[in-house]
Design a protein around this motif. Structure first.
Motif, PDB file in Angstrom:
ATOM      1  N   SER A 194       0.827  -1.205   0.000  1.00  0.00           N
ATOM      2  CA  SER A 194       0.000   0.000   0.000  1.00  0.00           C
ATOM      3  C   SER A 194       0.859   1.251   0.000  1.00  0.00           C
ATOM      4  N   GLN A 195       0.451   2.232  -0.793  1.00  0.00           N
ATOM      5  CA  GLN A 195       1.168   3.498  -0.851  1.00  0.00           C
ATOM      6  C   GLN A 195       0.509   4.559   0.019  1.00  0.00           C
ATOM      7  N   SER A 196      -0.605   4.225   0.677  1.00  0.00           N
ATOM      8  CA  SER A 196      -1.259   5.195   1.538  1.00  0.00           C
ATOM      9  C   SER A 196      -0.611   5.196   2.911  1.00  0.00           C
ATOM     10  N   LEU A 197      -0.633   6.360   3.540  1.00  0.00           N
ATOM     11  CA  LEU A 197      -0.059   6.488   4.865  1.00  0.00           C
ATOM     12  C   LEU A 197      -1.118   6.213   5.911  1.00  0.00           C
ATOM     13  N   PRO A 198      -0.740   5.629   7.063  1.00  0.00           N
ATOM     14  CA  PRO A 198      -1.705   5.504   8.147  1.00  0.00           C
ATOM     15  C   PRO A 198      -2.147   6.886   8.570  1.00  0.00           C
ATOM     16  N   GLY A 199      -3.403   7.004   8.973  1.00  0.00           N
ATOM     17  CA  GLY A 199      -3.857   8.266   9.510  1.00  0.00           C
ATOM     18  C   GLY A 199      -4.157   9.328   8.479  1.00  0.00           C
ATOM     19  N   GLU A 200      -4.417   8.924   7.240  1.00  0.00           N
ATOM     20  CA  GLU A 200      -4.730   9.933   6.230  1.00  0.00           C
ATOM     21  C   GLU A 200      -6.050  10.633   6.530  1.00  0.00           C
ATOM     22  N   ALA A 201      -6.831  10.053   7.469  1.00  0.00           N
ATOM     23  CA  ALA A 201      -8.062  10.715   7.867  1.00  0.00           C
ATOM     24  C   ALA A 201      -7.770  11.989   8.651  1.00  0.00           C
ATOM     25  N   CYS A 202      -6.548  12.114   9.139  1.00  0.00           N
ATOM     26  CA  CYS A 202      -6.159  13.315   9.862  1.00  0.00           C
ATOM     27  C   CYS A 202      -5.772  14.404   8.854  1.00  0.00           C
ATOM     28  N   HIS A 203      -6.738  15.213   8.465  1.00  0.00           N
ATOM     29  CA  HIS A 203      -6.521  16.161   7.376  1.00  0.00           C
ATOM     30  C   HIS A 203      -5.594  17.304   7.761  1.00  0.00           C
ATOM     31  N   HIS A 204      -5.279  17.436   9.044  1.00  0.00           N
ATOM     32  CA  HIS A 204      -4.410  18.527   9.478  1.00  0.00           C
ATOM     33  C   HIS A 204      -2.935  18.190   9.286  1.00  0.00           C
ATOM     34  N   ALA A 205      -2.617  16.942   9.062  1.00  0.00           N
ATOM     35  CA  ALA A 205      -1.220  16.549   8.864  1.00  0.00           C
ATOM     36  C   ALA A 205      -0.786  16.902   7.447  1.00  0.00           C
ATOM     37  N   PRO A 206       0.479  17.281   7.260  1.00  0.00           N
ATOM     38  CA  PRO A 206       0.949  17.596   5.905  1.00  0.00           C
ATOM     39  C   PRO A 206       1.005  16.350   5.047  1.00  0.00           C
ATOM     40  N   SER A 207       0.755  16.509   3.762  1.00  0.00           N
ATOM     41  CA  SER A 207       0.891  15.390   2.843  1.00  0.00           C
ATOM     42  C   SER A 207       2.372  15.085   2.654  1.00  0.00           C
ATOM     43  N   LEU A 208       2.657  13.951   2.030  1.00  0.00           N
ATOM     44  CA  LEU A 208       4.049  13.593   1.759  1.00  0.00           C
ATOM     45  C   LEU A 208       4.708  14.665   0.897  1.00  0.00           C
ATOM     46  N   LYS A 209       3.987  15.146  -0.103  1.00  0.00           N
ATOM     47  CA  LYS A 209       4.529  16.174  -0.990  1.00  0.00           C
ATOM     48  C   LYS A 209       4.865  17.441  -0.207  1.00  0.00           C
ATOM     49  N   GLU A 210       3.964  17.849   0.673  1.00  0.00           N
ATOM     50  CA  GLU A 210       4.184  19.060   1.457  1.00  0.00           C
ATOM     51  C   GLU A 210       5.343  18.887   2.435  1.00  0.00           C
ATOM     52  N   LEU A 211       5.408  17.715   3.055  1.00  0.00           N
ATOM     53  CA  LEU A 211       6.463  17.455   4.036  1.00  0.00           C
ATOM     54  C   LEU A 211       7.844  17.497   3.378  1.00  0.00           C
ATOM     55  N   VAL A 212       7.961  16.839   2.231  1.00  0.00           N
ATOM     56  CA  VAL A 212       9.238  16.839   1.515  1.00  0.00           C
ATOM     57  C   VAL A 212       9.588  18.246   1.048  1.00  0.00           C
ATOM     58  N   SER A 213       8.598  18.983   0.585  1.00  0.00           N
ATOM     59  CA  SER A 213       8.838  20.351   0.133  1.00  0.00           C
ATOM     60  C   SER A 213       9.385  21.210   1.270  1.00  0.00           C
ATOM     61  N   MET A 214       8.815  21.065   2.468  1.00  0.00           N
ATOM     62  CA  MET A 214       9.282  21.850   3.608  1.00  0.00           C
ATOM     63  C   MET A 214      10.705  21.480   4.006  1.00  0.00           C
ATOM     64  N   THR A 215      11.021  20.200   3.965  1.00  0.00           N
ATOM     65  CA  THR A 215      12.364  19.782   4.376  1.00  0.00           C
ATOM     66  C   THR A 215      13.416  20.216   3.354  1.00  0.00           C
ATOM     67  N   LEU A 216      13.052  20.190   2.082  1.00  0.00           N
ATOM     68  CA  LEU A 216      13.982  20.688   1.062  1.00  0.00           C
ATOM     69  C   LEU A 216      14.202  22.191   1.213  1.00  0.00           C
ATOM     70  N   ALA A 217      13.118  22.917   1.479  1.00  0.00           N
ATOM     71  CA  ALA A 217      13.243  24.362   1.666  1.00  0.00           C
ATOM     72  C   ALA A 217      14.129  24.671   2.861  1.00  0.00           C
ATOM     73  N   GLU A 218      13.980  23.886   3.922  1.00  0.00           N
ATOM     74  CA  GLU A 218      14.807  24.078   5.115  1.00  0.00           C
ATOM     75  C   GLU A 218      16.287  23.901   4.794  1.00  0.00           C
ATOM     76  N   ASP A 219      16.610  22.915   3.947  1.00  0.00           N
ATOM     77  CA  ASP A 219      18.008  22.593   3.663  1.00  0.00           C
ATOM     78  C   ASP A 219      18.612  23.496   2.585  1.00  0.00           C
ATOM     79  N   ILE A 220      17.841  23.754   1.548  1.00  0.00           N
ATOM     80  CA  ILE A 220      18.370  24.515   0.410  1.00  0.00           C
ATOM     81  C   ILE A 220      18.440  26.010   0.709  1.00  0.00           C
ATOM     82  N   GLY A 221      17.431  26.506   1.428  1.00  0.00           N
ATOM     83  CA  GLY A 221      17.423  27.929   1.728  1.00  0.00           C
ATOM     84  C   GLY A 221      17.463  28.761   0.466  1.00  0.00           C
ATOM     85  N   SER A 222      18.446  29.668   0.366  1.00  0.00           N
ATOM     86  CA  SER A 222      18.552  30.552  -0.800  1.00  0.00           C
ATOM     87  C   SER A 222      19.306  29.908  -1.951  1.00  0.00           C
ATOM     88  N   GLY A 223      19.787  28.669  -1.764  1.00  0.00           N
ATOM     89  CA  GLY A 223      20.461  27.981  -2.858  1.00  0.00           C
ATOM     90  C   GLY A 223      21.634  27.148  -2.376  1.00  0.00           C
TER      91      GLY A 223
END
Length: 327
Positions: free
Chosen positions: A29-58
């Motif tokens: 299964s590719q679904s995450l447990p707890g997807e009923a919790c709509h307040h949690a970030p999606s996988l796409k959003e979570l990865v985007s935030m972590t990349l932004a944290e690391d890359i910063g301005s470049g």
């Protein structure tokens, strides 16, 4: 920062020259447990935030490599463990370079040994260097959780009727991924959050005055009229609380920080109360300082469940490297 990050991603996409080939979908299964919790970030959003944290301005060091230099990065195990986090690592490179090719050599949940190749990525060397740490952070942390869980399962023995459950003691915003890693390690998920099970703990009991009073307040609040009805779990610190929990019709009674002899006695008390009250017998769960060593001594107890926060809050990261070679 968000606009700047979007520009960086777009720049990577323009420079990336690898050919994209869709990886074969996993049978799991590719679904995450707890997807009923709509307040949690999606996988796409979570990865985007972590990349932004690391890359910063470049990424100032990736610029040392010519933009058109292509390469292959291979995730290699340096220790024994259980794999988890492949789709998160894939998402890291997908966001940096949609045309990158991610190939999984193993599946989440598979055991690995030192020297095993877990997955490979083909993209520009710049992309590989920029995504390396974020992808490894996810893969190592989640594989560590899966590995820790598998150790607990092994301690119980493959024929044990006792199931190992996680808790809410997770890294903030990584709960769904960590709980999925527990599944990959052979464990089971306890409640996802405060919304999908009532768990009356010692602080609730102390605030209300007793287990009976706490359950009564739940009833007054309409808990037992919910559809579908959520499970009720009650933590018991002694035999009196265990008896009250059984009398109140708890679905799960969690015996907290009890010795083996105390657990056996508490189970007797619960069984006597359910026979007397006519309530269905609850599942018996133990918690508090549970380790694989302790489980080996407790695997013959009359219980059905073990919950351990250590699965997610104390799991050492798996030792995995990312080796890059130019193409």
């Amino acid at each position: 920062m968000r606009a700047r990050f979007d520009w960086i991603i777009a720049d990577f996409i323009l420079q990336e020259g690898a050919t994209m080939s869709s990886p074969k979908p996993s049978n799991r299964s590719q679904s995450l447990p707890g997807e009923a919790c709509h307040h949690a970030p999606s996988l796409k959003e979570l990865v985007s935030m972590t990349l932004a944290e690391d890359i910063g301005s470049g990424d100032v060091t990736a610029a040392l490599i010519p933009a058109k230099t292509m390469g292959e990065g291979i995730f290699v195990a340096k220790s024994e463990g259980r794999l988890s986090g492949l789709k998160t690592a894939r998402e890291v490179f997908r966001q940096l370079a949609p045309r990158a090719t991610f190939t999984a050599m193993m599946r989440d949940g598979d055991p690995f040994s030192p020297g095993d190749q877990l997955a490979s990525v083909r993209a520009s060397v710049r992309v590989l260097l920029t995504g390396e740490r974020t992808a490894l952070n996810f893969l190592q942390q989640l594989s560590g959780v899966a590995t820790m869980t598998s150790r607990f399962i092994e301690a119980l023995g493959s024929d044990s009727p006792i199931h190992v459950f996680d808790t809410r003691k997770t890294v903030p915003l990584l709960r769904a991924l960590q709980k999925e890693a527990v599944l990959h390690g052979g464990g089971r998920n306890h409640r996802m959050g405060l919304f999908d099970m009532a768990l009356i703990k010692n602080n609730h009991v102390d605030a209300c005055g007793s287990v009976t009073a706490a359950v009564a307040r739940l009833a007054e609040d309409g808990f037992f009229k919910r559809k579908p009805r959520l499970k009720l779990c009650v933590e018991a610190r002694d035999n009196n609380e265990a008896r009250e929990a059984a009398a109140c019709g708890a679905d799960i009674i969690m015996l907290d920080n009890m010795s083996a002899s105390e657990i056996r006695r508490a189970v007797e008390v619960i069984e006597n109360e359910t026979r007397s009250s006519g309530n269905p017998p609850p599942e018996i769960e133990i918690s508090g300082g549970i380790t694989p060593t302790a489980l080996r001594r407790m695997r013959n107890l009359p219980i059905q469940r073990v919950s351990a926060g250590a699965l997610t809050h104390s799991a050492p990261a798996a030792d995995i490297s990312f080796r890059i070679r130019p193409l």
